[in-house]
Design a protein around this motif. Sequence first.
Motif, short mmCIF file in Angstrom:
data_model
loop_
_atom_site.label_atom_id
_atom_site.label_comp_id
_atom_site.label_asym_id
_atom_site.label_seq_id
_atom_site.Cartn_x
_atom_site.Cartn_y
_atom_site.Cartn_z
N LEU A 78 0.82 -1.21 0.00
CA LEU A 78 0.00 0.00 0.00
C LEU A 78 0.86 1.26 0.00
CD1 LEU A 78 -2.84 -1.03 2.46
CD2 LEU A 78 -2.96 -0.79 -0.03
N VAL A 79 1.93 1.26 0.76
CA VAL A 79 2.81 2.43 0.80
C VAL A 79 3.47 2.63 -0.55
CG1 VAL A 79 4.96 3.31 1.78
CG2 VAL A 79 3.19 2.40 3.29
N SER A 81 2.47 1.50 -3.56
CA SER A 81 1.52 1.83 -4.61
C SER A 81 0.99 3.24 -4.45
CB SER A 81 0.37 0.82 -4.64
OG SER A 81 -0.40 0.92 -3.47
N HIS A 82 0.84 3.71 -3.23
CA HIS A 82 0.38 5.09 -3.01
C HIS A 82 1.48 6.08 -3.43
CE1 HIS A 82 -1.84 8.41 -1.37
NE2 HIS A 82 -0.80 8.75 -0.61
N GLY A 83 2.72 5.72 -3.20
CA GLY A 83 3.83 6.58 -3.60
C GLY A 83 3.92 6.69 -5.12
N GLU A 84 3.65 5.63 -5.84
CA GLU A 84 3.67 5.66 -7.30
C GLU A 84 2.50 6.46 -7.86
OE1 GLU A 84 3.74 1.66 -8.65
OE2 GLU A 84 5.75 1.28 -7.90
N ALA A 85 1.33 6.36 -7.21
CA ALA A 85 0.15 7.05 -7.71
C ALA A 85 0.25 8.56 -7.45
CB ALA A 85 -1.11 6.51 -7.05
N GLY A 86 0.95 8.92 -6.38
CA GLY A 86 1.07 10.33 -6.04
C GLY A 86 2.08 11.09 -6.89
N GLN A 87 2.90 10.40 -7.65
CA GLN A 87 3.94 11.09 -8.43
C GLN A 87 3.47 11.51 -9.75
OE1 GLN A 87 7.33 8.51 -8.50
NE2 GLN A 87 7.81 8.92 -6.36
#
Length: 87
Positions: A78-79, A81-87
């Motif tokens: 989750l951490v 995938s959230h980091g990839e989506a936020g970029q």
Amino acid sequence: MSMYLGLIAVLLLVTLLSGLARVIRGPEPAARLMGGQLLGTTAVAILLVLSQMSGQRAFLDAAMVFVILAAVALVAFLVLSHGEAGQ
């Protein structure tokens, strides 16, 4: 009772194979993660059945390790995938 536990263990192994197939063929990362979670949950269930069949508490300790690893893997996914989506 031992016969029933053996049957349950065999059915859990079939579930383990279906989870492995999802991990290998998963079309997206989330599907692969869910397959991995199924593998972890099934491994815990098999270890609990083996603990009942053999009467050894060491299987319970191994099951606890699998539970902790599954939780850590889910949080890490989750951490990341959230980091990839936020970029």
